[in-house]
Design a protein around this motif. Structure first.
Motif, PDB file in Angstrom:
ATOM      1  N   LYS A   1       0.836  -1.212   0.000  1.00  0.00           N
ATOM      2  CA  LYS A   1       0.000   0.000   0.000  1.00  0.00           C
ATOM      3  C   LYS A   1       0.871   1.262   0.000  1.00  0.00           C
ATOM      4  O   LYS A   1       0.615   2.198  -0.762  1.00  0.00           O
ATOM      5  N   ILE A   2       1.920   1.274   0.813  1.00  0.00           N
ATOM      6  CA  ILE A   2       2.805   2.444   0.880  1.00  0.00           C
ATOM      7  C   ILE A   2       3.551   2.626  -0.442  1.00  0.00           C
ATOM      8  O   ILE A   2       3.641   3.735  -0.972  1.00  0.00           O
ATOM      9  N   LEU A   3       4.078   1.524  -0.992  1.00  0.00           N
ATOM     10  CA  LEU A   3       4.821   1.619  -2.242  1.00  0.00           C
ATOM     11  C   LEU A   3       3.933   2.080  -3.400  1.00  0.00           C
ATOM     12  O   LEU A   3       4.370   2.850  -4.250  1.00  0.00           O
ATOM     13  N   LYS A   4       2.684   1.617  -3.423  1.00  0.00           N
ATOM     14  CA  LYS A   4       1.749   2.076  -4.461  1.00  0.00           C
ATOM     15  C   LYS A   4       1.538   3.583  -4.356  1.00  0.00           C
ATOM     16  O   LYS A   4       1.504   4.291  -5.371  1.00  0.00           O
ATOM     17  N   GLU A   5       1.380   4.069  -3.140  1.00  0.00           N
ATOM     18  CA  GLU A   5       1.175   5.506  -2.950  1.00  0.00           C
ATOM     19  C   GLU A   5       2.437   6.289  -3.316  1.00  0.00           C
ATOM     20  O   GLU A   5       2.359   7.337  -3.962  1.00  0.00           O
ATOM     21  N   MET A   6       3.594   5.764  -2.929  1.00  0.00           N
ATOM     22  CA  MET A   6       4.846   6.427  -3.281  1.00  0.00           C
ATOM     23  C   MET A   6       5.037   6.445  -4.801  1.00  0.00           C
ATOM     24  O   MET A   6       5.494   7.442  -5.362  1.00  0.00           O
ATOM     25  N   TYR A   7       4.661   5.366  -5.458  1.00  0.00           N
ATOM     26  CA  TYR A   7       4.768   5.288  -6.921  1.00  0.00           C
ATOM     27  C   TYR A   7       3.812   6.268  -7.595  1.00  0.00           C
ATOM     28  O   TYR A   7       4.180   6.954  -8.553  1.00  0.00           O
ATOM     29  N   SER A   8       2.605   6.374  -7.066  1.00  0.00           N
ATOM     30  CA  SER A   8       1.625   7.298  -7.650  1.00  0.00           C
ATOM     31  C   SER A   8       2.054   8.757  -7.495  1.00  0.00           C
ATOM     32  O   SER A   8       1.651   9.608  -8.287  1.00  0.00           O
ATOM     33  N   LEU A   9       2.893   9.035  -6.502  1.00  0.00           N
ATOM     34  CA  LEU A   9       3.399  10.393  -6.292  1.00  0.00           C
ATOM     35  C   LEU A   9       4.769  10.604  -6.947  1.00  0.00           C
ATOM     36  O   LEU A   9       5.427  11.622  -6.712  1.00  0.00           O
ATOM     37  N   ASN A  10       5.196   9.614  -7.736  1.00  0.00           N
ATOM     38  CA  ASN A  10       6.484   9.673  -8.447  1.00  0.00           C
ATOM     39  C   ASN A  10       7.693   9.759  -7.524  1.00  0.00           C
ATOM     40  O   ASN A  10       8.705  10.364  -7.868  1.00  0.00           O
ATOM     41  N   LEU A  11       7.594   9.137  -6.354  1.00  0.00           N
ATOM     42  CA  LEU A  11       8.717   9.118  -5.415  1.00  0.00           C
ATOM     43  C   LEU A  11       9.603   7.898  -5.621  1.00  0.00           C
ATOM     44  O   LEU A  11      10.779   7.921  -5.252  1.00  0.00           O
ATOM     45  N   VAL A  12       9.023   6.835  -6.182  1.00  0.00           N
ATOM     46  CA  VAL A  12       9.797   5.627  -6.471  1.00  0.00           C
ATOM     47  C   VAL A  12       9.575   5.202  -7.916  1.00  0.00           C
ATOM     48  O   VAL A  12       8.535   5.474  -8.509  1.00  0.00           O
ATOM     49  N   ASN A  13      10.603   4.557  -8.441  1.00  0.00           N
ATOM     50  CA  ASN A  13      10.507   3.909  -9.749  1.00  0.00           C
ATOM     51  C   ASN A  13      10.227   2.434  -9.507  1.00  0.00           C
ATOM     52  O   ASN A  13      10.652   1.875  -8.487  1.00  0.00           O
ATOM     53  N   LYS A  14       9.545   1.829 -10.437  1.00  0.00           N
ATOM     54  CA  LYS A  14       9.195   0.412 -10.319  1.00  0.00           C
ATOM     55  C   LYS A  14       9.639  -0.289 -11.596  1.00  0.00           C
ATOM     56  O   LYS A  14       9.399   0.200 -12.701  1.00  0.00           O
ATOM     57  N   ARG A  15      10.296  -1.439 -11.420  1.00  0.00           N
ATOM     58  CA  ARG A  15      10.777  -2.204 -12.566  1.00  0.00           C
ATOM     59  C   ARG A  15      10.445  -3.675 -12.333  1.00  0.00           C
ATOM     60  O   ARG A  15      10.722  -4.216 -11.272  1.00  0.00           O
ATOM     61  N   GLU A  16       9.834  -4.297 -13.308  1.00  0.00           N
ATOM     62  CA  GLU A  16       9.502  -5.725 -13.211  1.00  0.00           C
ATOM     63  C   GLU A  16      10.515  -6.531 -13.991  1.00  0.00           C
ATOM     64  O   GLU A  16      10.882  -6.185 -15.101  1.00  0.00           O
ATOM     65  N   GLU A  17      10.950  -7.617 -13.363  1.00  0.00           N
ATOM     66  CA  GLU A  17      11.886  -8.520 -14.013  1.00  0.00           C
ATOM     67  C   GLU A  17      11.207  -9.862 -14.212  1.00  0.00           C
ATOM     68  O   GLU A  17      10.874 -10.551 -13.248  1.00  0.00           O
ATOM     69  N   LYS A  18      10.977 -10.179 -15.444  1.00  0.00           N
ATOM     70  CA  LYS A  18      10.314 -11.447 -15.770  1.00  0.00           C
ATOM     71  C   LYS A  18      11.283 -12.603 -15.510  1.00  0.00           C
ATOM     72  O   LYS A  18      12.484 -12.477 -15.708  1.00  0.00           O
ATOM     73  N   SER A  19      10.710 -13.714 -15.089  1.00  0.00           N
ATOM     74  CA  SER A  19      11.536 -14.893 -14.845  1.00  0.00           C
ATOM     75  C   SER A  19      10.712 -16.142 -15.125  1.00  0.00           C
ATOM     76  O   SER A  19       9.566 -16.063 -15.553  1.00  0.00           O
ATOM     77  N   ASP A  20      11.298 -17.283 -14.861  1.00  0.00           N
ATOM     78  CA  ASP A  20      10.597 -18.554 -15.066  1.00  0.00           C
ATOM     79  C   ASP A  20       9.534 -18.795 -13.998  1.00  0.00           C
ATOM     80  O   ASP A  20       8.723 -19.700 -14.130  1.00  0.00           O
TER      81      ASP A  20
END
Length: 127
Positions: free
Chosen positions: A42-61
């Motif tokens: 919940k905190i990270l979603k809010e931080m992301y929506s306020l452009n305070l954090v970047n989010k990167r997904e790494e695909k794997s098996d």
């Protein structure tokens, strides 16, 4: 609003750990900070929506991709300002401690002398 977010529990710790480690995936953040996953999400979603954090997904098996978080430029700036405010608080506390110890004197009659006035009597102070 950023001002409302920084009042929330754990936000300061998330800023500090991401500032130190540069990038962590969700599981690492939860383990490092010992925060309930739903609260952290919940905190990270809010931080992301306020452009305070970047989010990167790494695909794997694996079924789920690892989601990595890092501070954005705005998040880095917020961390700097937060650390500055902490320094001000520490300076204020240090100054208060020093001024109290310099302004209070005792004499052998039990009189406490400070810059405000005298308090007469048989007083004992304990730390």
């Amino acid at each position: 609003m950023i001002i409302n977010l920084i009042k929330k529990k754990h936000v300061d710790r998330i800023l500090k750990i991401l500032g130190k480690e540069k990038e962590l995936y969700f599981g690492q953040l939860g383990a490092e900070l010992n925060i309930d996953p739903s609260s952290l999400n919940k905190i990270l979603k809010e931080m992301y929506s306020l452009n305070l954090v970047n989010k990167r997904e790494e695909k794997s098996d694996y079924k789920l991709a690892k989601v990595y978080y890092s501070l954005s430029p705005l998040g880095i700036e917020l961390l700097k300002r937060y650390e500055y405010l902490e320094e001000l608080d520490n300076l204020k506390e240090s100054k208060d401690d020093n001024s109290n110890s310099k302004n209070i004197q005792t004499n052998n009659t039990g009189t406490i002398i400070n810059n405000v006035g005298d308090i007469n009597g048989d007083l004992t102070f304990h730390k």
